[in-house]
Motif scaffolding. Structure first.
Motif, short mmCIF file in Angstrom:
data_model
loop_
_atom_site.label_atom_id
_atom_site.label_comp_id
_atom_site.label_asym_id
_atom_site.label_seq_id
_atom_site.Cartn_x
_atom_site.Cartn_y
_atom_site.Cartn_z
N UNK A 265 32.72 51.35 103.63
CA UNK A 265 32.25 52.63 104.12
C UNK A 265 32.95 53.77 103.41
N UNK A 266 32.16 54.74 102.96
CA UNK A 266 32.69 55.96 102.34
C UNK A 266 32.01 57.16 102.99
N UNK A 267 32.48 58.35 102.65
CA UNK A 267 31.84 59.56 103.14
C UNK A 267 31.22 60.30 101.96
N UNK A 268 30.03 60.84 102.18
CA UNK A 268 29.30 61.54 101.13
C UNK A 268 29.32 63.04 101.40
N UNK A 294 35.13 58.51 94.44
CA UNK A 294 34.74 57.22 93.85
C UNK A 294 33.48 57.31 93.02
N UNK A 295 32.56 58.22 93.36
CA UNK A 295 31.30 58.31 92.63
C UNK A 295 30.75 59.72 92.74
N UNK A 320 36.55 58.38 99.72
CA UNK A 320 37.07 57.41 100.69
C UNK A 320 37.95 58.15 101.70
N UNK A 321 38.01 57.69 102.96
CA UNK A 321 37.51 56.38 103.32
C UNK A 321 36.89 56.40 104.73
N UNK A 322 36.12 57.45 105.01
CA UNK A 322 35.44 57.56 106.30
C UNK A 322 34.07 56.91 106.21
N UNK A 323 33.43 56.61 107.35
CA UNK A 323 32.11 55.96 107.32
C UNK A 323 31.10 56.75 106.51
N UNK A 330 24.29 53.82 95.89
CA UNK A 330 25.67 53.37 96.02
C UNK A 330 25.71 51.89 96.33
N UNK A 331 26.53 51.17 95.63
CA UNK A 331 26.66 49.73 95.87
C UNK A 331 28.14 49.36 95.79
N UNK A 332 28.86 49.61 96.88
CA UNK A 332 30.28 49.31 96.93
C UNK A 332 30.52 47.96 97.60
N UNK A 333 31.46 47.21 97.07
CA UNK A 333 31.82 45.92 97.63
C UNK A 333 33.34 45.84 97.79
N UNK A 334 33.76 45.00 98.71
CA UNK A 334 35.19 44.76 98.94
C UNK A 334 35.49 43.32 98.59
#
Length: 395
Positions: A265-268, A294-295, A320-323, A330-334
């Motif tokens: 989860x990130x914030x836009x 991040x992007x 990062x790093x709020x919902x 966007x395609x982020x993976x952990x």
């Protein structure tokens, strides 16, 4: 000086295959591949007498134009060699490029065409070197990660492959000497010396079997059967090595998607006209250590921002790093590095990772880390990966 460096960097990105962040770079790649395919196509068609008689002038024009393009491409790569080898001096970078495999292929792509004008007697020999142009096709690998597996496998298994080749050469020489001893008296004109059996041993070991040289004595035939059986096993050695390498490589690449795979989860944030960030560089924002950008999305194009990236009105930033509400661009993976993972102990710049996947942040314990190239990964590290789908990348 700075302007000259910026121009050279732009030219370097243009001639670097696979860098498609700007239209001019994409167009140059298309032009380069088209020129190569036209050149190879004309060279093949010219070997047919009827086509050469009818379209010979067109084939000649295609070769003149495409070879001139190869020459210009080489000059541009020499000009940008410093960007490719930044740790070298200007002269050292040029020398390193010219004597690299890519540099030699680039030289052979155009120089043999012009040499006959200076050395007419060597025209036939020079034509033979033009075949090296076909090796430029391997640059298409930059577009397809799956094609890179071939070269990666050969590099990773080079020692084993060299060992198998050495075994084949030793067995070939040994069988040649043995067959000479068994067949020389019966066929002195065929097995006239120790090396005359090399052709026989090669064709037998590699299961070609042309039949022009063969044993006629009982012992020679029996020995030939043994060598034929050994040949099947010997040829299978490098085949097995390469097959195992392919399996290992594909398994290794799949760990990026198959490891602990969860959505991050990130914030836009969208930059408006009156926003304080509008018109500033990323490096001038003075963000806290635990906040990263991040992007960046601009005009439906997503990129990974750098410190010298200028923020414009209308840009959408991912922090990062709020919902963050899921967005199609966007395609982020952990991915967590568990015990035994192949990346543990490697520097980030040593990772075998897809060209469309980037590490944007690393969490070690409760501390976020910037993924610099010299950072060594440790067990327990959590990597946040950004994968490109349809968007371009700002390298």
């Amino acid at each position: 000086m700075i302007r000259k460096r910026n121009i050279r960097n732009r030219v370097f990105k243009m001639v670097s295959v696979g860098v498609v962040d700007e239209p001019v770079n994409q167009m140059y790649d298309i032009l380069s591949i088209s020129a190569l395919l036209l050149n190879l196509g004309a060279s093949v068609m010219a070997t047919f007498d009827n086509l050469q008689a009818q379209y010979g002038d067109i084939f000649h024009i295609i070769e003149v134009v495409t070879v001139a393009f190869f020459a210009i491409d080489f000059i541009l790569r020499v000009y940008t060699a410093k960007c490719h080898f930044p740790k070298e001096t200007e002269a050292g970078a040029i020398k390193k490029y010219i004597f690299s495999l890519d540099g030699i292929i680039d030289i052979l792509s155009f120089l043999p065409y012009y040499l006959p004008f200076m050395f007419p007697n060597g025209a036939v020999a020079f034509k033979m070197f033009r075949v090296a142009r076909i090796l430029r096709l391997f640059r298409i690998n930059a577009y397809y990660d799956s094609l890179n597996v071939i070269t990666d496998v050969i590099k990773s298994k080079s020692q084993q492959l060299m060992s198998s080749v050495f075994i084949i050469l030793v067995l070939m020489l040994g069988s040649s000497l043995c067959m000479y001893s068994l067949e020389h008296d019966a066929q002195p004109e065929v097995f006239s010396n120790a090396f005359s059996g090399v052709w026989w041993s090669m064709s037998t070991l590699l299961t070609v079997g042309y039949g022009d040289i063969y044993p006629v004595t009982t012992l020679g035939k029996f020995f030939g059967i043994i060598i034929a059986f050994l040949g099947v096993g010997i040829v299978a050695i490098p085949t097995g090595i390469i097959s195992a390498g392919f399996v290992e490589q594909y398994t290794h690449l799949s760990t990026v998607g198959d490891s602990t795979d969860t959505e991050l989860n990130f914030i836009q944030v969208k930059i408006t006209e009156n926003d304080d960030w509008a018109g500033k560089y990323i490096k001038d924002l003075h963000l806290p250590d635990n906040i990263i950008i991040a992007a960046l999305q601009r005009n439906n194009k997503t990129s990974i921002p750098k410190g010298n990236t200028l923020i414009h009105e209308g840009d959408q930033l991912v922090l990062g790093s709020e919902p963050l509400q899921k967005d199609k661009f966007i395609n982020f993976k952990e991915m967590k590095l568990e015990y035994g993972h192949s990346w543990i102990g490697l520097r980030i710049d040593e990772l075998d990772i897809s060209r469309t996947t980037f590490i944007v942040m690393i969490r070690r314990g409760n501390k976020p880390l910037v993924p610099r190239g010299n950072l060594v990964l440790m067990e327990g590290d959590v990597l946040f990966l950004y994968s490109v789908t349809k968007a371009g990348i700002d390298l």
